[in-house]
Scaffold this motif. Structure first.
Motif, mmCIF file in Angstrom:
data_model
loop_
_atom_site.group_PDB
_atom_site.id
_atom_site.type_symbol
_atom_site.label_atom_id
_atom_site.label_comp_id
_atom_site.label_asym_id
_atom_site.label_seq_id
_atom_site.Cartn_x
_atom_site.Cartn_y
_atom_site.Cartn_z
ATOM 1 N N TYR A 247 0.836 -1.201 0.000
ATOM 2 C CA TYR A 247 0.000 0.000 0.000
ATOM 3 C C TYR A 247 0.873 1.254 0.000
ATOM 4 C CZ TYR A 247 -3.595 3.391 1.175
ATOM 5 O OH TYR A 247 -4.423 4.491 1.146
ATOM 6 N N LYS A 271 -3.536 10.174 2.252
ATOM 7 C CA LYS A 271 -3.940 9.433 3.450
ATOM 8 C C LYS A 271 -5.347 9.806 3.892
ATOM 9 C CE LYS A 271 -2.391 8.287 8.129
ATOM 10 N NZ LYS A 271 -1.334 8.515 9.163
ATOM 11 N N ARG A 277 -8.891 5.702 -0.716
ATOM 12 C CA ARG A 277 -9.106 4.515 0.118
ATOM 13 C C ARG A 277 -10.075 3.557 -0.564
ATOM 14 N NH1 ARG A 277 -9.506 7.126 4.261
ATOM 15 N NH2 ARG A 277 -11.750 7.503 4.313
ATOM 16 N N GLN A 281 -9.156 -0.248 -1.864
ATOM 17 C CA GLN A 281 -9.895 -1.376 -1.300
ATOM 18 C C GLN A 281 -10.696 -2.111 -2.368
ATOM 19 O OE1 GLN A 281 -12.134 0.163 2.048
ATOM 20 N NE2 GLN A 281 -10.281 0.524 3.267
ATOM 21 N N GLY A 309 -4.803 -0.392 5.041
ATOM 22 C CA GLY A 309 -5.685 0.454 4.237
ATOM 23 C C GLY A 309 -6.293 -0.276 3.068
#
Length: 312
Positions: A247, A271, A277, A281, A309
């Motif tokens: 990541y 971040k 994110r 994912q 993450g």
């Protein structure tokens, strides 16, 4: 150390996904596919064609800063420039990972029958990865000149992985390095907003990488069924820690710096980005579902995945 013999592993073993397939039959099918669908990037791609003005080098939605405050302040030309450096950064990461993968595959086949289809396919995959690494390097040199180096800590962690990884840990890490990039590239090669050369590179990689994913998935299933509880627990931890490294490796500060951005501010906004994110994912979901099904996503390993993450 496995708890059953190779012969036992071929006799009706199953996991949550069903009956394990015969290792030799899987390899023979993959060898047949390799014979029909392999490419020479040096002749397949038009390396001399100029870039098309105004086209992206990576789909904007896959750029790490997309939809952040920094992105919204950037002029279109700088956004496209960032996409070029991020594409080169990911290609550099891909070479780093493929070099690790090739060494892990050589370790895997070292004590296996040299005349087996399983070993022959592993050698075929190593040849694929050599071509991919040269293809990525040529794309990097053409687009930005110099490649991106991995941060020293990640470079050294890769060295550690090559030394201490068990066989199931090696295949779990292989899938981690391959499947997220593969998901992104499947969105890239049909995208007409992206430079033709980048689309050509990602198309070749997607077609050939599908075989590598199949080989690694089938072998990881076998390894998780036949290894002992200690090795399985160790594999979960190695895989979870690899997720944390991968990541971070997707977001190289040097790419932001070369695009004229403040690396610290850029990393902070990445971040904090809900979009980023979700992208990461979503890109990992097919893999995390598979790893969950075969027993890799448990205990400490699962907690490491969450902290990476890549897992909601």
């Amino acid at each position: 150390m496995t708890t059953v013999t190779e012969a036992d592993a071929l006799e009706g073993l199953r996991d949550a996904l069903g009956l394990l397939k015969d290792r030799e039959q899987v390899a023979e099918r993959l060898l047949d596919s390799s014979a029909k669908h392999s490419f020479d990037p040096d002749t397949e791609l038009d390396w001399d064609s100029p870039d098309v003005e105004g086209l992206w080098y990576w789909p904007p939605e896959l750029c790490s800063l997309y939809d952040t405050p920094m992105w919204k302040r950037m002029p279109q030309e700088q956004r496209i420039e960032l996409s070029k450096y991020e594409a080169a950064s990911m290609a550099s990461m891909g070479i780093w990972f493929e070099i690790i993968l090739m060494q892990l595959l050589v370790r895997h086949i070292y004590d296996k029958s040299l005349t087996s289809s399983h070993v022959r396919y592993a050698l075929t995959e190593i040849a694929d990865e050599c071509r991919h690494s040269m293809m990525f390097a040529r794309m990097i040199k053409r687009s930005v000149g110099e490649s991106f180096t991995m941060p020293r800590v990640h470079h050294n962690l890769g060295r550690v992985l090559k030394t201490i990884s068990t066989t199931p840990g090696s295949f779990a890490a292989t899938l981690l390095g391959e499947e997220i990039i593969d998901w992104m590239q499947r969105m890239t090669f049909p995208d007409e907003r992206v430079q033709p050369l980048v689309r050509g590179v990602t198309r070749i990689h997607v077609i050939e990488e599908a075989r590598h994913v199949r080989y690694a998935r089938e072998e990881l299933r076998r390894q998780m069924v036949t290894c002992g509880p200690t090795e399985a627990a160790y594999t979960r931890i190695v895989c979870g820690e690899a997720a944390r490294v991968i990541y971070t490796a997707f977001h190289n500060p040097a790419a932001y710096e070369r695009a004229g951005l403040d690396p610290k501010e850029a990393l902070a906004q990445v971040k904090a980005s809900g979009h980023r994110r979700e992208i990461m994912q979503t890109g990992a979901k097919r893999l995390t579902d598979f790893l969950d099904d075969i027993g890799v996503m448990r205990g400490v390993g699962r907690r490491l995945w969450k902290s990476s993450g890549l897992l909601a």
